[in-house]
Design a protein around this motif. Sequence first.
Motif, PDB file in Angstrom:
ATOM      1  N   GLY A  44       0.783  -1.226   0.000  1.00 48.09           N
ATOM      2  CA  GLY A  44       0.000   0.000   0.000  1.00 48.09           C
ATOM      3  C   GLY A  44       0.816   1.278   0.000  1.00 48.09           C
ATOM      4  N   ASN A  45       1.911   1.305   0.749  1.00 51.48           N
ATOM      5  CA  ASN A  45       2.743   2.516   0.785  1.00 51.48           C
ATOM      6  C   ASN A  45       3.366   2.804  -0.576  1.00 51.48           C
ATOM      7  N   GLN A  46       3.887   1.760  -1.214  1.00 57.35           N
ATOM      8  CA  GLN A  46       4.481   1.931  -2.536  1.00 57.35           C
ATOM      9  C   GLN A  46       3.401   2.353  -3.545  1.00 57.35           C
ATOM     10  N   GLY A  47       2.218   1.767  -3.417  1.00 60.49           N
ATOM     11  CA  GLY A  47       1.107   2.129  -4.302  1.00 60.49           C
ATOM     12  C   GLY A  47       0.725   3.588  -4.160  1.00 60.49           C
ATOM     13  N   LEU A  48       0.663   4.052  -2.939  1.00 60.16           N
ATOM     14  CA  LEU A  48       0.332   5.450  -2.680  1.00 60.16           C
ATOM     15  C   LEU A  48       1.376   6.374  -3.292  1.00 60.16           C
ATOM     16  N   ALA A  49       2.642   6.038  -3.100  1.00 58.52           N
ATOM     17  CA  ALA A  49       3.714   6.866  -3.652  1.00 58.52           C
ATOM     18  C   ALA A  49       3.665   6.909  -5.185  1.00 58.52           C
ATOM     19  N   PRO A  66       0.187  -5.685   2.895  1.00 56.55           N
ATOM     20  CA  PRO A  66       1.066  -5.249   3.980  1.00 56.55           C
ATOM     21  C   PRO A  66       1.268  -3.731   3.969  1.00 56.55           C
ATOM     22  N   LYS A  67       1.617  -3.214   5.117  1.00 54.41           N
ATOM     23  CA  LYS A  67       1.992  -1.814   5.339  1.00 54.41           C
ATOM     24  C   LYS A  67       0.826  -0.847   5.280  1.00 54.41           C
ATOM     25  N   ARG A  68      -0.072  -0.976   4.294  1.00 60.02           N
ATOM     26  CA  ARG A  68      -1.230  -0.091   4.207  1.00 60.02           C
ATOM     27  C   ARG A  68      -2.284  -0.793   3.351  1.00 60.02           C
ATOM     28  N   GLY A  70      -5.717  -1.427   1.070  1.00 58.06           N
ATOM     29  CA  GLY A  70      -6.307  -0.703  -0.053  1.00 58.06           C
ATOM     30  C   GLY A  70      -7.244   0.402   0.414  1.00 58.06           C
ATOM     31  N   PHE A  71      -7.979   0.133   1.494  1.00 59.53           N
ATOM     32  CA  PHE A  71      -8.866   1.161   2.040  1.00 59.53           C
ATOM     33  C   PHE A  71      -8.075   2.389   2.487  1.00 59.53           C
ATOM     34  N   LEU A  72      -6.972   2.160   3.196  1.00 59.83           N
ATOM     35  CA  LEU A  72      -6.167   3.287   3.676  1.00 59.83           C
ATOM     36  C   LEU A  72      -5.503   4.044   2.532  1.00 59.83           C
ATOM     37  N   VAL A  73      -5.089   3.322   1.501  1.00 58.35           N
ATOM     38  CA  VAL A  73      -4.533   3.982   0.312  1.00 58.35           C
ATOM     39  C   VAL A  73      -5.589   4.889  -0.309  1.00 58.35           C
ATOM     40  N   LEU A  74      -6.774   4.351  -0.496  1.00 56.70           N
ATOM     41  CA  LEU A  74      -7.845   5.119  -1.122  1.00 56.70           C
ATOM     42  C   LEU A  74      -8.258   6.320  -0.269  1.00 56.70           C
ATOM     43  N   GLU A  75      -8.352   6.117   1.047  1.00 54.87           N
ATOM     44  CA  GLU A  75      -8.691   7.237   1.936  1.00 54.87           C
ATOM     45  C   GLU A  75      -7.655   8.348   1.829  1.00 54.87           C
ATOM     46  N   LYS A  76      -6.379   7.978   1.833  1.00 52.52           N
ATOM     47  CA  LYS A  76      -5.306   8.982   1.742  1.00 52.52           C
ATOM     48  C   LYS A  76      -5.351   9.714   0.402  1.00 52.52           C
ATOM     49  N   LEU A  77      -5.571   8.980  -0.684  1.00 48.70           N
ATOM     50  CA  LEU A  77      -5.667   9.622  -1.996  1.00 48.70           C
ATOM     51  C   LEU A  77      -6.858  10.580  -2.042  1.00 48.70           C
ATOM     52  N   ARG A  78      -7.945  10.205  -1.437  1.00 43.54           N
ATOM     53  CA  ARG A  78      -9.127  11.089  -1.411  1.00 43.54           C
ATOM     54  C   ARG A  78      -8.819  12.367  -0.633  1.00 43.54           C
ATOM     55  N   GLN A  79      -8.083  12.239   0.479  1.00 42.19           N
ATOM     56  CA  GLN A  79      -7.737  13.406   1.297  1.00 42.19           C
ATOM     57  C   GLN A  79      -6.859  14.387   0.546  1.00 42.19           C
ATOM     58  N   THR A  80      -5.945  13.865  -0.261  1.00 41.48           N
ATOM     59  CA  THR A  80      -5.012  14.734  -0.970  1.00 41.48           C
ATOM     60  C   THR A  80      -5.549  15.153  -2.338  1.00 41.48           C
ATOM     61  N   HIS A  81      -6.755  14.664  -2.667  1.00 40.83           N
ATOM     62  CA  HIS A  81      -7.396  14.977  -3.951  1.00 40.83           C
ATOM     63  C   HIS A  81      -6.560  14.513  -5.135  1.00 40.83           C
ATOM     64  N   LYS A  82      -5.674  13.564  -4.892  1.00 35.61           N
ATOM     65  CA  LYS A  82      -4.809  13.054  -5.949  1.00 35.61           C
ATOM     66  C   LYS A  82      -5.288  11.649  -6.311  1.00 35.61           C
ATOM     67  N   VAL A  83      -6.507  11.557  -6.772  1.00 39.03           N
ATOM     68  CA  VAL A  83      -7.106  10.273  -7.085  1.00 39.03           C
ATOM     69  C   VAL A  83      -7.328  10.180  -8.582  1.00 39.03           C
TER      70      VAL A  83
END
Length: 129
Positions: A44-49, A66-68, A70-83
């Motif tokens: 998840g962390n690598q995916g987010l980056a 591992p690490k993050r 899919g839900f947490l990746v998606l939530e973080k992307l939504r927060q940063t508007h970088k989806v």
Amino acid sequence: MSEQEAKKAEDKTILLVDDDTEIVETMRFALESKGYRVLVARDGNQGLALAERDDPDLIVLDMMMPKRSGFLVLEKLRQTHKVPTKVIMVTGNEGNRHKAYAEMLGVDDYIRKPFAMDRLLGAVEKLIG
């Protein structure tokens, strides 16, 4: 596939975020054979980056990693508007509660593992052409 369709697919980037090497390689092969540019993240962390850096047209995102997750990746992307415009979540989880949460987060499709590759390719074609 016509030459024009292949050219259209080449202009599209898909990010695969999954920790299962066999599934990733199968999806990568199928998508690249259709002309898509494919990026791969193993957690998840690598995916987010990679999502933030490369701004893919579509993310195929595993739910449990591992690490993050899919839900947490998606939530973080939504927060940063970088989806990216489109997200497909894939999971081996059978629970409807997880599907409902994924839909609340705005996934465009939800595919349960194991799945036929035609199911994924059909969803990709529908979402990004």
